[in-house]
Design an enzyme around this catalytic site. Structure first.
Site, PDB file in Angstrom:
ATOM      1  N   SER A 143       0.894  -1.297  -0.038  1.00 11.54           N
ATOM      2  CA  SER A 143       0.074  -0.064  -0.010  1.00 11.54           C
ATOM      3  C   SER A 143       0.963   1.227  -0.011  1.00 11.54           C
ATOM      4  O   SER A 143       2.112   1.241   0.253  1.00 11.54           O
ATOM      5  CB  SER A 143      -0.971  -0.091   1.322  1.00 11.54           C
ATOM      6  N   TYR A 156      -2.322  -1.252  10.289  1.00  9.77           N
ATOM      7  CA  TYR A 156      -2.144  -1.453   9.033  1.00  9.77           C
ATOM      8  C   TYR A 156      -1.028  -0.848   8.357  1.00  9.77           C
ATOM      9  O   TYR A 156      -0.384  -1.605   7.858  1.00  9.77           O
ATOM     10  CB  TYR A 156      -3.636  -0.661   8.373  1.00  9.77           C
TER      11      TYR A 156
HETATM   12  N1  LIG Z   1      -8.471  -0.964  -2.246  1.00  7.89           N
HETATM   13  C1  LIG Z   1      -7.510  -0.096  -1.778  1.00  7.89           C
HETATM   14  O1  LIG Z   1      -7.651   1.103  -1.909  1.00  7.89           O
HETATM   15  C2  LIG Z   1      -6.014  -0.714  -1.545  1.00  7.89           C
HETATM   16  C3  LIG Z   1      -5.265   0.219  -1.209  1.00  7.89           C
HETATM   17  C4  LIG Z   1      -3.959  -0.100  -1.093  1.00  7.89           C
HETATM   18  C5  LIG Z   1      -3.725  -1.521  -0.756  1.00  7.89           C
HETATM   19  N2  LIG Z   1      -4.603  -2.357  -0.932  1.00  7.89           N
HETATM   20  C6  LIG Z   1      -4.153  -3.802  -0.389  1.00  7.89           C
HETATM   21  O2  LIG Z   1      -4.730  -4.607  -1.447  1.00  7.89           O
HETATM   22  C7  LIG Z   1      -5.148  -5.907  -1.116  1.00  7.89           C
HETATM   23  C8  LIG Z   1      -6.391  -6.265  -1.525  1.00  7.89           C
HETATM   24  O3  LIG Z   1      -7.573  -5.643  -1.011  1.00  7.89           O
HETATM   25  P1  LIG Z   1      -9.024  -5.039  -1.822  1.00  7.89           P
HETATM   26  O4  LIG Z   1      -8.992  -3.486  -2.032  1.00  7.89           O
HETATM   27  O5  LIG Z   1      -9.123  -6.023  -2.891  1.00  7.89           O
HETATM   28  O6  LIG Z   1      -9.806  -5.530  -0.684  1.00  7.89           O
HETATM   29  P2  LIG Z   1     -10.879  -6.701  -0.451  1.00  7.89           P
HETATM   30  O7  LIG Z   1     -11.324  -6.283   0.886  1.00  7.89           O
HETATM   31  O8  LIG Z   1     -11.902  -6.560  -1.567  1.00  7.89           O
HETATM   32  O9  LIG Z   1     -10.222  -7.954  -0.662  1.00  7.89           O
HETATM   33  C9  LIG Z   1      -9.214  -8.464   0.276  1.00  7.89           C
HETATM   34  C10 LIG Z   1      -9.047 -10.050   0.178  1.00  7.89           C
HETATM   35  O10 LIG Z   1      -8.390 -10.550   1.039  1.00  7.89           O
HETATM   36  C11 LIG Z   1      -8.896 -11.626   1.619  1.00  7.89           C
HETATM   37  N3  LIG Z   1      -8.589 -12.052   3.110  1.00  7.89           N
HETATM   38  C12 LIG Z   1      -8.948 -11.150   4.118  1.00  7.89           C
HETATM   39  N4  LIG Z   1      -8.412 -11.907   5.336  1.00  7.89           N
HETATM   40  C13 LIG Z   1      -7.952 -13.161   4.905  1.00  7.89           C
HETATM   41  C14 LIG Z   1      -7.414 -14.375   5.386  1.00  7.89           C
HETATM   42  N5  LIG Z   1      -7.387 -14.622   6.731  1.00  7.89           N
HETATM   43  N6  LIG Z   1      -7.077 -15.396   4.759  1.00  7.89           N
HETATM   44  C15 LIG Z   1      -7.396 -15.348   3.380  1.00  7.89           C
HETATM   45  N7  LIG Z   1      -7.566 -14.327   2.714  1.00  7.89           N
HETATM   46  C16 LIG Z   1      -8.200 -13.217   3.388  1.00  7.89           C
HETATM   47  C17 LIG Z   1     -10.555 -11.299   1.711  1.00  7.89           C
HETATM   48  O11 LIG Z   1     -11.292 -12.728   1.638  1.00  7.89           O
HETATM   49  C18 LIG Z   1     -10.581 -10.619   0.389  1.00  7.89           C
HETATM   50  O12 LIG Z   1     -10.731 -11.629  -0.774  1.00  7.89           O
HETATM   51  C19 LIG Z   1      -5.327  -5.800   0.295  1.00  7.89           C
HETATM   52  O13 LIG Z   1      -3.789  -6.174   0.893  1.00  7.89           O
HETATM   53  C20 LIG Z   1      -5.306  -4.273   0.671  1.00  7.89           C
HETATM   54  O14 LIG Z   1      -4.336  -3.995   1.895  1.00  7.89           O
HETATM   55  C21 LIG Z   1      -6.041  -1.887  -1.294  1.00  7.89           C
END
Ligand SMILES: NC(=O)c1ccc[n+]([C@@H]2O[C@H](COP(=O)([O-])OP(=O)(O)OC[C@H]3O[C@@H](n4cnc5c(N)ncnc54)[C@H](O)[C@@H]3O)[C@@H](O)[C@H]2O)c1
Length: 255
Positions: A143, A156
């Protein structure tokens, strides 16, 4: 197609950024291990989409916040598709709380999912590669908050900052085995993790003011960068972070 003959594992790929990565890498010719935590039906839909592209896929349920879960995922993925060449550590969670209100439960949930999970999934993956004497690639979805403060999300930020140093360290330790490791640092991407923000027009508008490209990122903006880092075009890149944030991180100006 840049990934023909490769097998990829994408953690947390039943929705959001992970789902987009799984499908994009299949479009590049890879077979894909889809991982879910609690929504098998969504994972099966992603698997079906990948198979409709002519690629092999399997959906594996595993909780990545435990070492047992990470080992199971690598073992089940290899058993189903024969090998894994590329690991994308995407699964992650965030919890909003002022520092003085953070509970042990939420701290453990965030650190175990976002840092311990990628650490031990990577360890199991590296052992698999060493067993095959094969090179490989690891891509962590970090991130912008691996660098940028985010008040009320301290656990986080600590997890993503830890992921940054894990990547720097392992780039050196794994290089002799032909294994590269890099981070991708998204800014604000339109996925379910941002549901509260997406339903708060005032906060959303304030955020957009801070993004020079004046829009939220889409999962496809991240998955295209993963496709590059996963390909042989990126063979000489290791230990670094590719920021995908529409200019958010460096958008400081004096009026
Ligand atoms: N969306 C954003 O703005 C953003 C920005 C920076 C970083 N990220 C990172 O991107 C990644 C994906 O996030 P996203 O935006 O798609 O969110 P999201 O909530 O849609 O997806 C997160 C995924 O992680 C899975 N997950 C959570 N806990 C878990 C566990 N214990 N075991 C297995 N799977 C697990 C969930 O089931 C889900 O499929 C994350 O690491 C998040 O920190 C997202």
């Amino acid at each position: 197609m840049k990934l023909t003959g490769k097998v990829v594992l994408v953690t947390g790929s039943s929705q959001g950024i992970g789902q987009a990565i799984a499908i994009r890498l299949a479009q590049e010719g890879a077979d894909v291990v889809v991982n879910y935590h609690s929504h098998p039906e969504e994972a099966e839909a992603v698997k079906a989409k990948i198979e409709s592209l002519g690629r092999r896929s399997v959906a594996v349920g595993a909780d990545l916040s435990s070492v047992a879960g990470t080992s199971k995922l690598i073992d089940d993925g290899v058993a189903a598709l024969g090998k894994i060449d590329i690991l994308v550590n995407n699964a992650g969670v965030e919890k909003n709380a002022s520092f003085w209100d953070v509970t042990e439960h939420d701290y453990d949930l965030v650190l175990n999912t976002n840092l311990k999970g990628p650490f031990f999934a990577t360890q199991a993956f590296v052992k698999h590669l060493q067993g095959r004497k094969a090179p490989g690639k690891i891509i962590n979805i970090s991130s912008v908050h691996e660098d940028l403060p985010f008040p009320h999300f301290t656990a986080y930020c600590a997890s993503k900052g830890g992921l940054k140093m894990m990547t720097r360290n392992l780039s050196i330790e794994l290089a002799p085995f032909g294994i590269t490791i890099n981070n991708i640092a998204p800014g604000a991407i339109e996925t379910p993790i941002n549901t509260a923000l997406l339903h708060d027009p005032a906060k959303l508008n304030a955020l957009l003011q801070n993004i020079p490209l004046n829009r939220l990122g889409q999962p496809g903006d991240v998955s295209s960068a993963v496709a590059f880092l996963a390909s042989s075009d990126a063979d000489y890149i290791t230990g670094t972070t590719l920021v995908i944030d529409g200019g958010l991180t460096w958008n400081y100006s004096e009026q």
